[in-house]
Design an enzyme around this catalytic site. Structure first.
Site, PDB file in Angstrom:
ATOM      1  N   ARG A 188      40.504  42.341  43.736  1.00  0.00           N
ATOM      2  CA  ARG A 188      39.590  42.742  42.656  1.00  0.00           C
ATOM      3  C   ARG A 188      38.321  43.266  43.315  1.00  0.00           C
ATOM      4  O   ARG A 188      37.768  42.631  44.217  1.00  0.00           O
ATOM      5  CB  ARG A 188      39.247  41.557  41.760  1.00  0.00           C
ATOM      6  CG  ARG A 188      38.036  41.876  40.884  1.00  0.00           C
ATOM      7  CD  ARG A 188      37.822  40.883  39.809  1.00  0.00           C
ATOM      8  NE  ARG A 188      38.847  40.994  38.781  1.00  0.00           N
ATOM      9  CZ  ARG A 188      38.760  40.415  37.584  1.00  0.00           C
ATOM     10  NH1 ARG A 188      37.714  39.684  37.278  1.00  0.00           N
ATOM     11  NH2 ARG A 188      39.714  40.571  36.697  1.00  0.00           N
ATOM     12  N   HIS A 227      43.421  47.748  35.373  1.00  0.00           N
ATOM     13  CA  HIS A 227      43.677  46.302  35.456  1.00  0.00           C
ATOM     14  C   HIS A 227      45.106  46.080  34.954  1.00  0.00           C
ATOM     15  O   HIS A 227      45.326  45.561  33.860  1.00  0.00           O
ATOM     16  CB  HIS A 227      42.655  45.573  34.576  1.00  0.00           C
ATOM     17  CG  HIS A 227      42.534  44.106  34.822  1.00  0.00           C
ATOM     18  ND1 HIS A 227      43.415  43.389  35.597  1.00  0.00           N
ATOM     19  CD2 HIS A 227      41.612  43.209  34.371  1.00  0.00           C
ATOM     20  CE1 HIS A 227      43.038  42.120  35.615  1.00  0.00           C
ATOM     21  NE2 HIS A 227      41.953  41.984  34.889  1.00  0.00           N
ATOM     22  N   ARG A 237      39.885  33.840  34.574  1.00  0.00           N
ATOM     23  CA  ARG A 237      41.257  33.963  34.061  1.00  0.00           C
ATOM     24  C   ARG A 237      42.213  34.581  35.085  1.00  0.00           C
ATOM     25  O   ARG A 237      43.263  34.027  35.389  1.00  0.00           O
ATOM     26  CB  ARG A 237      41.289  34.861  32.814  1.00  0.00           C
ATOM     27  CG  ARG A 237      40.932  34.170  31.545  1.00  0.00           C
ATOM     28  CD  ARG A 237      40.321  35.169  30.584  1.00  0.00           C
ATOM     29  NE  ARG A 237      38.960  35.409  31.029  1.00  0.00           N
ATOM     30  CZ  ARG A 237      37.922  34.719  30.593  1.00  0.00           C
ATOM     31  NH1 ARG A 237      38.070  33.838  29.667  1.00  0.00           N
ATOM     32  NH2 ARG A 237      36.715  34.911  31.090  1.00  0.00           N
ATOM     33  N   THR A 238      41.843  35.742  35.602  1.00  0.00           N
ATOM     34  CA  THR A 238      42.762  36.483  36.472  1.00  0.00           C
ATOM     35  C   THR A 238      43.024  35.700  37.759  1.00  0.00           C
ATOM     36  O   THR A 238      44.168  35.566  38.199  1.00  0.00           O
ATOM     37  CB  THR A 238      42.166  37.869  36.787  1.00  0.00           C
ATOM     38  OG1 THR A 238      41.893  38.529  35.552  1.00  0.00           O
ATOM     39  CG2 THR A 238      43.117  38.709  37.606  1.00  0.00           C
ATOM     40  N   LYS A 291      28.915  40.438  55.999  1.00  0.00           N
ATOM     41  CA  LYS A 291      28.421  40.921  57.302  1.00  0.00           C
ATOM     42  C   LYS A 291      28.687  42.414  57.460  1.00  0.00           C
ATOM     43  O   LYS A 291      28.538  42.974  58.539  1.00  0.00           O
ATOM     44  CB  LYS A 291      29.092  40.155  58.440  1.00  0.00           C
ATOM     45  CG  LYS A 291      28.822  38.658  58.402  1.00  0.00           C
ATOM     46  CD  LYS A 291      29.516  37.965  59.567  1.00  0.00           C
ATOM     47  CE  LYS A 291      29.400  36.453  59.453  1.00  0.00           C
ATOM     48  NZ  LYS A 291      30.248  35.761  60.442  1.00  0.00           N
TER      49      LYS A 291
HETATM   50  C1  NCD Z   1      38.105  41.566  32.351  1.00  0.00           C
HETATM   51  C2  NCD Z   1      37.899  42.148  33.721  1.00  0.00           C
HETATM   52  O1  NCD Z   1      37.391  41.483  34.628  1.00  0.00           O
HETATM   53  O2  NCD Z   1      38.312  43.267  33.858  1.00  0.00           O
HETATM   54  N1  NCD Z   1      38.581  40.297  32.226  1.00  0.00           N
HETATM   55  C3  NCD Z   1      39.815  39.928  32.691  1.00  0.00           C
HETATM   56  O3  NCD Z   1      40.186  40.175  33.812  1.00  0.00           O
HETATM   57  N2  NCD Z   1      40.618  39.253  31.849  1.00  0.00           N
HETATM   58  C4  NCD Z   1      37.186  42.073  31.322  1.00  0.00           C
HETATM   59  C5  NCD Z   1      35.701  41.977  31.554  1.00  0.00           C
HETATM   60  O4  NCD Z   1      35.216  41.707  32.624  1.00  0.00           O
HETATM   61  O5  NCD Z   1      34.998  42.204  30.557  1.00  0.00           O
END
Ligand code: NCD
Length: 298
Positions: free
Chosen positions: A102, A130, A52-53, A80
């Site tokens: 991320r 997040h 999704r993100t 590496k």
């Molecule tokens: C989440 C995340 O990766 O923080 N999902 C998201 O980004 N929409 C939640 C999760 O991993 O459970």
């Protein structure tokens, strides 16, 4: 530098207003990106899996006329042994105009921001924050209700390991909501100012206007925090039987990915009260807003 690292950032309330505007423009097919973005390039640096993100950020970049370059840690020099510092400095030298990161460790986006010469956006750092998911969720609730003040939300599940819960606590309390966190004692965070915590699901759901359920984030969990998944499902799964404690029109949210039959049952996930796919849809307006902010200010 307009980094977006936390839902506590001063810019957050202004981002909500802008995201609502972007959402309506997208709906009406009138969204027009500013020429200032044309031809700029952003790197999406993903040290953890994402659907999704990542897709929302990539799609948002295209809507703005930006060129997104996605880097998966598994297929980069990170395997590496390259440090965040060197990866970030490398990407800045390669002419990136912003970095989205991320990472499985808390604080990684702050480290990236320290070394980057361009804006950094936190797309999730360990169990910490997040912010663009909080933007997505706040937008989703505002579109459903208008004003959030005085409404009760229960955030249920693996709260201790959830960056989504943490960012939403800041965002939703700031909006005047009554926020409850509910989990087995081993999965509740130590304490949170202005938030009620309980291990009793019926108490958390009592009179709730919305419930957000969370996945077991096993990748961040030491073993042995739960006696067994069966007991968890029995005591904490969101389903029609438990929802009788909540308001009859209680909205259902989940940031995804869903484990159907664990934290939520099929019927509830697919119900008319479920906003789960709306959250996904609104993720685009949230990421367009976040990228506009990082590259151009609000
Ligand atoms: C989440 C995340 O990766 O923080 N999902 C998201 O980004 N929409 C939640 C999760 O991993 O459970």
């Amino acid at each position: 530098m307009p980094h977006l690292l936390s839902a506590r950032d001063d810019a957050f309330p202004a981002l909500i207003l802008r995201a609502e505007h972007v959402h309506h423009a997208l709906q009406n097919h009138t969204f027009a990106s500013s020429p200032v973005f044309a031809g700029k390039t952003i790197a999406l640096l993903f040290y953890e899996p994402s659907t999704r993100t990542r897709v929302a950020f990539e799609s948002a970049a295209h809507h703005l006329g930006l060129h997104p370059i996605t880097i998966n840690a598994q297929s980069s020099s990170i395997v590496k042994g390259e440090s965040i510092r060197d990866t970030v400095q490398t990407l800045c030298s390669e002419g990136m105009d912003a970095l989205v990161i991320r990472h499985p460790r808390e604080g990684a986006s702050e480290v990236a921001a320290h070394y980057a010469s361009v804006p950094v956006l936190n797309a999730g750092d360990g169990s910490h924050e997040h912010p663009t998911q909080a933007l997505t969720d706040r937008l989703t609730l505002q579109l459903a209700w208008g004003d959030l003040k005085g409404r009760k939300i229960a955030i249920v599940g693996d709260v201790a390991h959830s960056r989504v819960a943490r960012s939403n606590v800041w965002s939703l309390t700031q909006a005047g909501m009554e926020v409850w966190l509910c989990a087995p004692p081993t999965l509740l965070p130590p304490s949170f100012a202005g938030v009620k915590t309980t291990s009793c699901l019926s108490e958390a759901l009592e009179g709730a206007d919305a419930v957000m359920t969370l996945r077991m984030q096993n990748e961040r969990m030491e073993g042995g925090l739960l006696p067994g998944l069966g007991a968890y499902v029995r005591d904490y799964q969101i389903n029609a039987s438990n929802l009788r404690y909540a308001n009859p029109d209680c909205l259902i949210l989940h940031p995804g990915p869903i484990n159907r039959g664990v934290e939520i049952d099929d019927e509830t996930a697919n119900s008319a009260q479920s906003l789960i796919l709306k959250q996904v849809q609104h993720g685009l307006a949230a990421r367009i807003t976040a990228l506009e902010f990082a590259l151009n200010g609000v």
